[in-house]
Design a protein around this motif. Structure first.
Motif, PDB file in Angstrom:
ATOM      1  N   ILE A 151       0.901  -1.224  -0.153  1.00 65.26           N
ATOM      2  CA  ILE A 151      -0.105  -0.087  -0.163  1.00 65.26           C
ATOM      3  C   ILE A 151       0.918   1.246  -0.031  1.00 65.26           C
ATOM      4  CG2 ILE A 151      -2.070  -1.344   1.195  1.00 65.26           C
ATOM      5  CD1 ILE A 151      -1.293   0.487   3.716  1.00 65.26           C
ATOM      6  N   MET A 152       2.116   1.077   0.507  1.00 66.71           N
ATOM      7  CA  MET A 152       3.032   2.105   0.566  1.00 66.71           C
ATOM      8  C   MET A 152       4.339   1.784   0.177  1.00 66.71           C
ATOM      9  SD  MET A 152       2.443   2.873   4.353  1.00 66.71           S
ATOM     10  CE  MET A 152       3.129   4.507   4.434  1.00 66.71           C
ATOM     11  N   TYR A 153       5.514   2.550  -0.305  1.00 70.09           N
ATOM     12  CA  TYR A 153       6.838   2.327  -0.415  1.00 70.09           C
ATOM     13  C   TYR A 153       7.679   3.334   0.540  1.00 70.09           C
ATOM     14  CZ  TYR A 153       4.713   0.235  -4.616  1.00 70.09           C
ATOM     15  OH  TYR A 153       4.261  -0.542  -5.415  1.00 70.09           O
ATOM     16  N   GLY A 154       8.769   2.985   0.842  1.00 73.39           N
ATOM     17  CA  GLY A 154       9.556   3.757   1.721  1.00 73.39           C
ATOM     18  C   GLY A 154       9.137   4.010   2.947  1.00 73.39           C
ATOM     19  N   CYS A 155      10.095   4.800   3.710  1.00 74.58           N
ATOM     20  CA  CYS A 155       9.762   5.442   5.215  1.00 74.58           C
ATOM     21  C   CYS A 155      10.242   6.720   5.362  1.00 74.58           C
ATOM     22  CB  CYS A 155      10.321   4.406   6.068  1.00 74.58           C
ATOM     23  SG  CYS A 155       9.929   4.706   7.737  1.00 74.58           S
ATOM     24  N   ASP A 156       9.538   7.514   6.182  1.00 75.95           N
ATOM     25  CA  ASP A 156      10.162   8.839   6.340  1.00 75.95           C
ATOM     26  C   ASP A 156      10.574   8.860   8.072  1.00 75.95           C
ATOM     27  OD1 ASP A 156       9.462   9.979   3.998  1.00 75.95           O
ATOM     28  OD2 ASP A 156       7.700  10.887   4.753  1.00 75.95           O
ATOM     29  N   ASN A 157      10.617   7.801   8.721  1.00 77.79           N
ATOM     30  CA  ASN A 157      10.789   7.809  10.135  1.00 77.79           C
ATOM     31  C   ASN A 157      12.348   8.018  10.575  1.00 77.79           C
ATOM     32  OD1 ASN A 157       8.008   8.055  10.949  1.00 77.79           O
ATOM     33  ND2 ASN A 157       8.073   6.007  10.406  1.00 77.79           N
ATOM     34  N   PHE A 158      13.259   7.447   9.629  1.00 76.52           N
ATOM     35  CA  PHE A 158      14.609   7.810  10.226  1.00 76.52           C
ATOM     36  C   PHE A 158      14.824   7.099  11.588  1.00 76.52           C
ATOM     37  CE2 PHE A 158      14.226  10.171   6.185  1.00 76.52           C
ATOM     38  CZ  PHE A 158      15.337   9.584   5.258  1.00 76.52           C
ATOM     39  N   CYS A 159      14.330   6.011  11.989  1.00 81.44           N
ATOM     40  CA  CYS A 159      14.763   5.362  13.415  1.00 81.44           C
ATOM     41  C   CYS A 159      16.431   5.227  13.056  1.00 81.44           C
ATOM     42  CB  CYS A 159      14.185   4.132  13.449  1.00 81.44           C
ATOM     43  SG  CYS A 159      12.379   4.207  13.534  1.00 81.44           S
ATOM     44  N   SER A 160      17.108   5.469  14.333  1.00 84.38           N
ATOM     45  CA  SER A 160      18.510   5.838  13.845  1.00 84.38           C
ATOM     46  C   SER A 160      19.327   4.493  13.895  1.00 84.38           C
ATOM     47  CB  SER A 160      19.004   6.475  15.387  1.00 84.38           C
ATOM     48  OG  SER A 160      18.964   5.671  16.476  1.00 84.38           O
ATOM     49  N   TYR A 161      18.539   3.268  13.960  1.00 85.36           N
ATOM     50  CA  TYR A 161      19.321   2.091  13.761  1.00 85.36           C
ATOM     51  C   TYR A 161      19.015   1.400  12.404  1.00 85.36           C
ATOM     52  CZ  TYR A 161      14.795   0.729  15.103  1.00 85.36           C
ATOM     53  OH  TYR A 161      13.239   0.580  15.153  1.00 85.36           O
ATOM     54  N   CYS A 162      18.061   2.313  11.612  1.00 86.32           N
ATOM     55  CA  CYS A 162      17.393   1.394  10.553  1.00 86.32           C
ATOM     56  C   CYS A 162      17.785   2.046   9.210  1.00 86.32           C
ATOM     57  CB  CYS A 162      15.777   1.648  10.545  1.00 86.32           C
ATOM     58  SG  CYS A 162      15.218   0.694   9.233  1.00 86.32           S
ATOM     59  N   ILE A 163      18.246   1.177   8.307  1.00 90.31           N
ATOM     60  CA  ILE A 163      18.950   1.481   6.991  1.00 90.31           C
ATOM     61  C   ILE A 163      17.425   1.617   6.009  1.00 90.31           C
ATOM     62  CG2 ILE A 163      19.086  -0.945   6.326  1.00 90.31           C
ATOM     63  CD1 ILE A 163      21.665   1.656   5.752  1.00 90.31           C
ATOM     64  N   VAL A 164      16.368   1.414   6.677  1.00 94.52           N
ATOM     65  CA  VAL A 164      15.198   1.227   5.250  1.00 94.52           C
ATOM     66  C   VAL A 164      15.220   2.548   4.691  1.00 94.52           C
ATOM     67  CG1 VAL A 164      12.744   1.053   4.901  1.00 94.52           C
ATOM     68  CG2 VAL A 164      13.967  -0.836   6.056  1.00 94.52           C
ATOM     69  N   PRO A 165      14.982   3.636   5.403  1.00 92.86           N
ATOM     70  CA  PRO A 165      14.736   4.805   4.514  1.00 92.86           C
ATOM     71  C   PRO A 165      15.825   5.420   3.500  1.00 92.86           C
ATOM     72  CG  PRO A 165      14.335   5.145   7.068  1.00 92.86           C
ATOM     73  CD  PRO A 165      14.945   3.897   6.794  1.00 92.86           C
ATOM     74  N   HIS A 166      17.162   4.887   3.921  1.00 93.74           N
ATOM     75  CA  HIS A 166      18.240   5.016   3.098  1.00 93.74           C
ATOM     76  C   HIS A 166      18.264   4.014   1.887  1.00 93.74           C
ATOM     77  CE1 HIS A 166      19.732   7.172   6.555  1.00 93.74           C
ATOM     78  NE2 HIS A 166      19.523   6.231   7.035  1.00 93.74           N
ATOM     79  N   VAL A 167      17.778   2.810   1.654  1.00 96.77           N
ATOM     80  CA  VAL A 167      17.496   1.962   0.564  1.00 96.77           C
ATOM     81  C   VAL A 167      16.380   1.791   0.226  1.00 96.77           C
ATOM     82  CG1 VAL A 167      19.647   0.855   1.505  1.00 96.77           C
ATOM     83  CG2 VAL A 167      17.344   0.064   2.181  1.00 96.77           C
TER      84      VAL A 167
END
Ligand code: SF4
Length: 437
Positions: A151-167
């Motif tokens: 339903i959605m792509y990506g992430c805006d949260n930038f939890c400090s341990y997480c690579i997801v918003p960067h990739v």
């Protein structure tokens, strides 16, 4: 011509691989399970943990010999590990046997690149995280009765341990009409259970042309005739609003399984993680959910050994487990990911301390999980049959609305059917039940 896809990582990656499989089959490729028979090998990568990355690199490197023996073989590396310009350059330096590299938002280019491969020199690359993902993607599902639906792509949260918003890039929701159309098509195709996918599904709706929220989406999906169950992942406690709780309460098809990652019990650590909630907020939210849905299933994710975590901080994590009594907790050792804020922190927790805390946490949680499962003995549940049980070919298995795994014996194949059982035996990770006529 044959294709082989190796998928590492989460459900999002599994779903992306189903998209890649559909594109390849449209071009006449057939699936194979062996590298020797493959004309194209696609490796869908995951960069959430260092150990996973090392395993994937080992696999890609092991294909070098095969490529030397069969230069016509196409090797395509896709997904999170190859979604940033810097990491792609370093990756390719040592891997000249790779022909195609596609970041998470560029997968649709695969057929085009296959056409270009014979005429262009060097690897073909695309990893633009600002790209829009085209609508109308089809997916080659492995199971007829259930499906993922992004339903959605990506992430805006930038939890400090997480690579997801960067990739995976910034958060982008799909229009609700497109999602509903896809859901209706899936149901026409025999799907009974849909799992909505997104990095933070609760914040669905930002920037849409037609305004809609996650709650609106649940109400609309609930109205689709023939659809039996709606699941969703992943939730973020800060966005799990009262509106969503009400929508779940009003929508019978939305499963009563509340998976809300709390990650750490210490406010100091939660702040350092950039999670935007406190332990008190989380406990209040869970109390509200438990009051509204008292007999349902609650699960969580926890990271152990985040930089700076002391024994006192860790005890606060155990306190939350004790207070909420989750049915299950998915526990992870903190793994520093290059490019994230937490990886730059000096006070990393030593590995042996992390492992010791993880063992203690799992022992504690396993006791709670077993207690929760034992409380189900003697009660009746409706399962969605999943087919032959993985551990016991004599049994079949299915899942309750709360996503608990139940094994049962039946003469007919119950795959994709709703089956009523009574629970007769409980273990930490699964249950045994008997079919009721
Ligand atoms: S919400 Fe946080 S943990 Fe989840 S994908 Fe986004 S940045 Fe990562």
């Amino acid at each position: 011509m044959n294709y082989l896809i190796r998928t590492f990582g989460c459900q999002m990656n599994q779903h992306d691989s189903q998209f890649v499989a559909a594109m390849l089959e449209n071009r006449g490729f057939e699936k194979t399970e062996t590298t020797e028979d493959a004309d194209i090998i696609v490796i869908n990568t995951c960069s959430v943990r260092e150990s996973a990355e090392n395993k994937i690199l080992g696999y890609i490197d092991s294909l070098k010999r095969l490529k030397q023996q069969r230069p016509a073989l196409t090797i395509a590396v896709i997904g999170c590990m190859v979604s940033q310009e810097k990491s792609v350059a370093a990756f390719l330096k040592k891997r000249r046997h790779v022909d195609i590299v596609l970041g998470t938002r560029s997968l649709a280019l695969l057929p085009h690149y296959l056409d270009q491969k014979e005429t262009k020199k060097g690897p073909l690359l695309a990893f633009d995280l600002d790209s829009d993902i085209p609508e109308g993607r089809s997916h080659l599902r492995e199971e007829a009765f259930r499906a993922y639906l992004t339903i959605m792509y990506g992430c805006d949260n930038f939890c400090s341990y997480c690579i997801v918003p960067h990739v995976r890039g910034r958060e982008k929701s799909r229009e609700m009409a497109d999602i509903l159309k896809e859901a209706q098509d899936l149901v026409k195709d025999g799907v009974k259970e849909i799992t909505l996918l997104g990095q933070n599904v609760n914040s669905y709706g930002k920037g849409l042309k037609e305004k809609a929220s996650f709650a609106d989406l649940l109400y609309a999906l609930n109205d689709i005739e023939g659809l039996e169950r709606i699941r969703y992942m992943t939730s973020h406690p800060k966005d799990f609003s009262d509106e969503i709780i009400e929508a779940i309460a009003a929508s019978k098809k939305v499963c009563r399984h509340f998976h809300l990652p709390f990650q750490a019990g210490s406010d100091r650590i939660l702040k350092a993680m950039n999670r935007h909630y406190s332990a008190a907020y989380y406990l209040t939210l869970m109390a509200k959910i438990k009051e509204r849905f008292p007999f349902d299933v609650y699960t969580t994710d926890i990271i152990v050994g985040f930089p700076g975590e002391t024994e006192e901080d860790f005890q606060e994590t155990l306190d939350i487990l004790a207070q909420v009594e989750f049915d299950n907790a998915y526990t992870f050792l903190y793994s520093p990911r290059k490019g994230t804020a937490a990886a730059k922190t000096a006070d990393q927790v030593p590995d042996e301390v992390k492992k010791d805390r993880l063992t203690r946490l799992m022992d504690f949680q396993n006791g709670i999980s077993l207690k929760k499962n034992l409380a189900m003995v003697g009660k009746e549940y409706l399962l969605l049959g999943e087919g032959t049980s993985k551990n016991n070919p004599e049994s079949q298995s299915g899942r309750t609305d709360g996503n608990k795994l139940v094994h049962f014996k039946a003469t007919d194949d119950q795959t994709g059917k709703l089956v009523k059982v009574v629970i007769e035996e409980a273990h930490t990770w699964s249950l045994n039940g008997r079919i009721l006529k």
